[in-house]
Write an enzyme that holds these catalytic residues in place. Sequence first.
Site, PDB file in Angstrom:
ATOM      1  N   GLY A 190       0.834  -1.201   0.000  1.00 43.21           N
ATOM      2  CA  GLY A 190       0.000   0.000   0.000  1.00 43.21           C
ATOM      3  C   GLY A 190       0.859   1.238   0.000  1.00 43.21           C
ATOM      4  N   PRO A 192       2.888   4.697   0.809  1.00 43.43           N
ATOM      5  CA  PRO A 192       3.781   5.007   1.939  1.00 43.43           C
ATOM      6  C   PRO A 192       2.999   5.663   3.076  1.00 43.43           C
ATOM      7  CG  PRO A 192       4.636   5.932  -0.108  1.00 43.43           C
ATOM      8  CD  PRO A 192       3.291   5.394  -0.424  1.00 43.43           C
ATOM      9  N   GLY A 193       3.379   5.319   4.283  1.00 41.68           N
ATOM     10  CA  GLY A 193       2.779   5.984   5.443  1.00 41.68           C
ATOM     11  C   GLY A 193       1.415   5.485   5.832  1.00 41.68           C
ATOM     12  N   THR A 194       0.993   4.343   5.263  1.00 45.45           N
ATOM     13  CA  THR A 194      -0.337   3.857   5.589  1.00 45.45           C
ATOM     14  C   THR A 194      -0.335   2.949   6.817  1.00 45.45           C
ATOM     15  OG1 THR A 194       0.050   2.249   3.844  1.00 45.45           O
ATOM     16  CG2 THR A 194      -1.448   4.052   3.353  1.00 45.45           C
ATOM     17  N   GLY A 195       0.834   2.706   7.399  1.00 50.45           N
ATOM     18  CA  GLY A 195       0.874   1.945   8.644  1.00 50.45           C
ATOM     19  C   GLY A 195       1.357   0.511   8.502  1.00 50.45           C
ATOM     20  N   LYS A 196       2.110   0.211   7.450  1.00 49.55           N
ATOM     21  CA  LYS A 196       2.564  -1.162   7.255  1.00 49.55           C
ATOM     22  C   LYS A 196       3.564  -1.573   8.347  1.00 49.55           C
ATOM     23  CE  LYS A 196       3.765  -0.078   3.003  1.00 49.55           C
ATOM     24  NZ  LYS A 196       3.136   1.250   2.883  1.00 49.55           N
ATOM     25  N   THR A 197       4.528  -0.691   8.603  1.00 49.33           N
ATOM     26  CA  THR A 197       5.504  -0.977   9.651  1.00 49.33           C
ATOM     27  C   THR A 197       4.818  -1.109  11.003  1.00 49.33           C
ATOM     28  OG1 THR A 197       7.010   0.428   8.403  1.00 49.33           O
ATOM     29  CG2 THR A 197       7.707  -0.225  10.605  1.00 49.33           C
ATOM     30  N   GLU A 413      -3.527  29.878 -11.171  1.00 46.51           N
ATOM     31  CA  GLU A 413      -4.315  29.319 -10.071  1.00 46.51           C
ATOM     32  C   GLU A 413      -5.772  29.778 -10.149  1.00 46.51           C
ATOM     33  OE1 GLU A 413      -3.145  26.931  -8.420  1.00 46.51           O
ATOM     34  OE2 GLU A 413      -1.073  27.205  -9.069  1.00 46.51           O
ATOM     35  N   ASP A 490       0.303  19.486 -13.810  1.00 48.53           N
ATOM     36  CA  ASP A 490      -1.087  19.382 -14.273  1.00 48.53           C
ATOM     37  C   ASP A 490      -1.164  18.491 -15.512  1.00 48.53           C
ATOM     38  OD1 ASP A 490      -1.670  21.277 -12.352  1.00 48.53           O
ATOM     39  OD2 ASP A 490      -1.599  22.955 -13.770  1.00 48.53           O
TER      40      ASP A 490
END
Length: 585
Positions: A190, A192-197, A413, A490
Amino acid sequence: MNKIKNKYILIPIFAALLSLVALLATNHKTNTMNYKSYPEFLKDTSSSVVSTVEINASSKINVLLKDGTNYITDNPNSITLKEDLLSKGIEVKTSAAMPMAQRIPVTILGLSLLSLIILAIRNSSISGSKITSIEALDGQSIAKEKFNFHSVAGNEEAKESLKDIVDFLKNPEKYASYGARMPKGVILYGDPGTGKTLLAKAVAGEAGVPFYAVSGSDFIQVYVGVGASRIRNLFKKAKTHGKAVIFIDEIDAIGKQRDSGKNGGNDERDQTLNALLTEMSGFSESTGIVVMAATNRLDMLDSALLRPGRFDRHIEVALPDIAAREKILNLHLKNKPIKNVDLKDLAHKTAYFSGAKLESLTNEAAILACKDNSQYITHEYFDKAYSIVLAGYEKIERSSMSEVDRRITAYHEAGHALISLLKLPEEKVSKVTIIPTSKGAGGYTLSLPKDSSYQNLDYLRRRIMVLLGGRAAEEIVFGKDKITTGAFSDLKHTTNMVNNMVTEYGMGKSLGLLRLSEMNNFINNSDISSVIEECKVTVDELYNTVKVTLIENMNTLEVIATELLEKETLNHNDLMNIVDIDIAV
Ligand code: ADP
Ligand code: ZN
């Protein structure tokens, strides 16, 4: 740990220095001894004043006279010399190697140089590591904090699948007695940073077994064979505890598909991968060792890794949905003094945030409140933290941005914002800014997408129009030859989206319902060019619509851009106040 290593390195250095000194000293001694030429020595032997001659492998021989004095002379390296001397009644001492006084320091010098080289190799591999601590690289348990499933908010499905693993780690014998084969390897995949570790640590914590962590990227070394031997050490260490969770982050670094074409075969990586596979087939299912690995891309992995008996269980760890985001925020705010913070609203605003990003949001807010000595972390701090996490720190040096750049950015913008308001009214434009970010964007427009798993064709087309709004505004206001590279990202997203629509989602004409990625071997060049042609026509058509829309609403575009130039940042309410369009949000 590093300090200790440094201290150890002093021992061989000292030893090497000492032995060098000793060697020099013995050498000096030989140099300062009396010297006679070989013919003189031969004369001495004949006049029977010589008592003993010492011959060894060195270039000099030692001569002891009957009067007790001695000198050295050149060693002729002759085989008959000893016989000659003996026949003249002279005692001969021979030693094959160098004298003791030299042999000892030379040995020590060799040994210490050897150990220095070994230490250097180990150190160089350590300095290459980014994530894991040195303890972890040495294969020791790094779980200092206690983790369990309560440390992980959301991710309910992943936790559910992992409960089996925990149960197995607790009672491997029970599973063995039923003849059940439990997975030796689990892959968590999944973003990065989704809580695998975190999940892997939680499994170890729940089961009460040691946790050994390494990162795949640490195994790619300069020296062939180091990675493989480290894998073997890791398993050896883990096995000494009986039960353990071995965690390999970034498994793709060693387990990427072996397409020899691209990588030309990487010996080191292959050796490391083979060592891993060998180790994994080397222990039995009932040992109670589970190898958990994490990757962002399951599809990148070598199929050898995914076979039964290896990493045969694959668990997706997805980005949190709105409910999970609220839970994660709650978890990280549990011990923080918050006041007037609407977590539901915050969860709503943080679509597509990973758990790590949410954690960083709560931490930024806490830091900002602390800097202000505020008694509570209030919603103002979360608003500020939100922009920080989203866009990197706002650049303090704003003057560096030229006036021309500011104007172009403002219209760019404004173009995004206006098209978003007009074409995607169901999405709230929460922020438009021309403040450059440290991540390199000149500015950004933020709209909040709906949490929904399916996106229909109409939505995708409107989304692309919003992406094209920036470049279109630049072109209309400044002219075709003044367009900038500011639309790079973009256009990248646009290209990806339209490509997916035509080739993956079955939304185009040239392929119909066929997916390009399934037909790699059958597709020919003319098919590809018709796909590209269709993508181009689609984008051109959307771009024209965007330009027409912007020209029709030129006044509003001007108003937004002017306001942006003045205030630099506009939030949803500012925008609603200056825009004279009827939009239901
Ligand atoms: P990954 O290994 O998937 O890259 P990590 O497990 O290292 O991500 O997550 C990094 C940090 O983000 C964690 O230490 C934690 O603080 C936070 N985090 C991520 N996911 C969650 C979650 N589901 N619940 C609570 N915190 C989380
Ligand atoms: Zn843009």
